[in-house]
Design an enzyme around this catalytic site. Structure first.
Site, PDB file in Angstrom:
ATOM      1  N   LYS A 160      46.826  44.372  45.678  1.00  0.00           N
ATOM      2  CA  LYS A 160      45.403  44.650  45.944  1.00  0.00           C
ATOM      3  C   LYS A 160      45.282  44.902  47.441  1.00  0.00           C
ATOM      4  O   LYS A 160      44.936  44.010  48.218  1.00  0.00           O
ATOM      5  CB  LYS A 160      44.554  43.461  45.485  1.00  0.00           C
ATOM      6  CG  LYS A 160      43.060  43.766  45.419  1.00  0.00           C
ATOM      7  CD  LYS A 160      42.326  42.622  44.741  1.00  0.00           C
ATOM      8  CE  LYS A 160      40.822  42.754  44.857  1.00  0.00           C
ATOM      9  NZ  LYS A 160      40.250  43.889  44.146  1.00  0.00           N
TER      10      LYS A 160
HETATM   11  N1  PPE Z   1      41.133  47.011  39.045  1.00  0.00           N
HETATM   12  C1  PPE Z   1      40.708  47.291  40.293  1.00  0.00           C
HETATM   13  C2  PPE Z   1      41.077  48.577  40.907  1.00  0.00           C
HETATM   14  C3  PPE Z   1      39.927  46.347  40.967  1.00  0.00           C
HETATM   15  O1  PPE Z   1      39.499  46.622  42.197  1.00  0.00           O
HETATM   16  C4  PPE Z   1      39.584  45.134  40.339  1.00  0.00           C
HETATM   17  C5  PPE Z   1      38.736  44.130  41.042  1.00  0.00           C
HETATM   18  C6  PPE Z   1      40.061  44.884  39.032  1.00  0.00           C
HETATM   19  C7  PPE Z   1      40.846  45.838  38.426  1.00  0.00           C
HETATM   20  C8  PPE Z   1      39.788  43.590  38.317  1.00  0.00           C
HETATM   21  O2  PPE Z   1      40.488  42.526  38.907  1.00  0.00           O
HETATM   22  P1  PPE Z   1      39.958  41.016  38.839  1.00  0.00           P
HETATM   23  O3  PPE Z   1      38.800  40.907  39.769  1.00  0.00           O
HETATM   24  O4  PPE Z   1      41.114  40.195  39.269  1.00  0.00           O
HETATM   25  O5  PPE Z   1      39.558  40.758  37.419  1.00  0.00           O
HETATM   26  N2  PPE Z   1      37.780  44.671  41.928  1.00  0.00           N
HETATM   27  C9  PPE Z   1      37.202  43.822  42.927  1.00  0.00           C
HETATM   28  C10 PPE Z   1      36.540  44.623  44.000  1.00  0.00           C
HETATM   29  C11 PPE Z   1      35.162  45.099  43.780  1.00  0.00           C
HETATM   30  C12 PPE Z   1      34.621  45.799  45.018  1.00  0.00           C
HETATM   31  O6  PPE Z   1      33.879  46.785  44.871  1.00  0.00           O
HETATM   32  O7  PPE Z   1      34.904  45.365  46.135  1.00  0.00           O
HETATM   33  C13 PPE Z   1      36.354  42.726  42.307  1.00  0.00           C
HETATM   34  O8  PPE Z   1      35.934  42.831  41.164  1.00  0.00           O
HETATM   35  O9  PPE Z   1      36.139  41.731  42.982  1.00  0.00           O
END
Ligand code: PPE
Length: 318
Positions: A160
């Site tokens: 990430k």
């Molecule tokens: N894919 C991506 C590309 C992504 O950024 C997130 C989280 C997820 C999947 C889901 O991951 P998780 O939060 O561990 O379930 N995206 C974060 C960023 C949002 C933003 O705009 O900044 C979030 O949900 O916190």
């Protein structure tokens, strides 16, 4: 979305006033995208505010840093304690928590020399529903983006990292320009990957299916939680590569993420998904998930972390 500022940000080991948490313009991360970050939520529960899956998020932060050889000078228990501290000291009952580690100010040049400074900041603020207040119930309209996800062997999708989000931003801009709430990106081979900031699940004949790790996704912690909750409810779960058109013939689709939580999708490329409203599997999973915070779902996995400000060192297998 405007940030509702709070009083303190944890920056390099101490709490500093919100406005003073600044960086030098020649910081490596600003030029080359060399940051890794997390997003967590603290929920207000009947036993006080609790952070959802703190250890799993800290672990992913450290994994992202390892992939990019960013040496964070704080260990997991210290990061866990700092996340709790920013919530407590800002007096937040519920919060979105954003830990961010990045290559700071040192030398300029793509490849940093050993010892290039690495900074760590952790902020927390109140953040409501990511895709709008009605989205959790009514669902959102999404499109497939013309931008594909980063291919394997280009930029690692499992990290990430700040730089990865140039892709997400393009996907999100295109979707909003075309009148959609969110864009879904395909992976380099044309199979379904994920949303700009969410993982994707679909339901077909009662089976829950989501693309596997190798589909250029971020391995979401909400995704992992949903798979565990689904199996607990007796729902069959498969990680499987999905052709784009599986979305068009799915009975239900939803997006998951810390920010998006569990958001139903009501149409893809203007084709209505199932009945066009939140389906029964989506609803059952939302109830199980949000039940963790209302107390209706027993936390049998140790996912909720109280804000006692004591590092526990506990690591829950994900
Ligand atoms: N894919 C991506 C590309 C992504 O950024 C997130 C989280 C997820 C999947 C889901 O991951 P998780 O939060 O561990 O379930 N995206 C974060 C960023 C949002 C933003 O705009 O900044 C979030 O949900 O916190």
């Amino acid at each position: 979305m405007a940030i509702k500022s709070t009083e303190w940000i944890w920056h390099n080991g101490k709490l500093v006033p919100w406005q003073s948490a600044t960086v030098h313009v020649l910081s490596h991360a600003l030029h080359y995208g060399s940051s890794v970050f997390e997003g967590l939520r603290a929920y207000s529960t009947p036993t006080g505010p609790q952070i959802f899956r703190l250890q799993a998020h800290t672990r992913r932060l450290l994994d992202s840093a390892k992939i990019h050889r960013i040496e964070i000078p704080w260990a997991a228990p210290e990061i866990d304690a700092a996340c709790k501290e920013v919530v407590v000291r800002n007096g937040l009952k519920s919060a979105y928590i954003r830990p961010l580690a990045f290559r700071g100010y040192g030398e300029v040049g793509v490849v940093p020399k050993a010892g290039h400074p690495v900074e760590l900041a952790i902020a927390a603020w109140e953040w409501g529903a990511y895709l709008g207040p009605e989205a959790l119930e009514k669902g959102v309209d999404v499109c497939v983006s013309s931008w594909q996800r980063v291919a394997p062997n280009t930029i690692p999708a499992l990290a990430k990292a700040g730089g990865n989000y140039l892709s997400s931003t393009l996907v999100g801009f295109e979707a909003r320009d075309r009148g959609f709430a969110e864009g879904i990106a395909l992976s380099a081979d044309g199979t379904v990957s994920e949303g700009a900031g969410e993982n994707l699940f679909l339901v077909r004949d009662g089976v829950l299916i989501t693309p596997p790790a190798a589909a250029s996704i971020l391995q979401g912690i909400t995704r992992d939680s949903v798979m565990i909750l689904a199996r607990d409810l007796g729902i069959e779960v498969r990680e499987q590569t999905l052709p784009r058109e599986m979305m068009y013939i799915a009975d239900e689709i939803f997006l998951t993420g810390t920010a998006a939580e569990i958001t139903p999708v009501r149409s893809v490329d203007r084709l209505v998904v199932g009945s066009g409203s939140r389906g029964p599997v989506t609803r059952a999973l939302q109830e199980a998930f949000f039940g963790l915070f209302s107390g209706k779902t027993a936390d049998r996995w140790g996912w909720l972390e109280p804000l006692d400000n004591q590092p526990t060192g506990k690591r829950v297998a994900s």
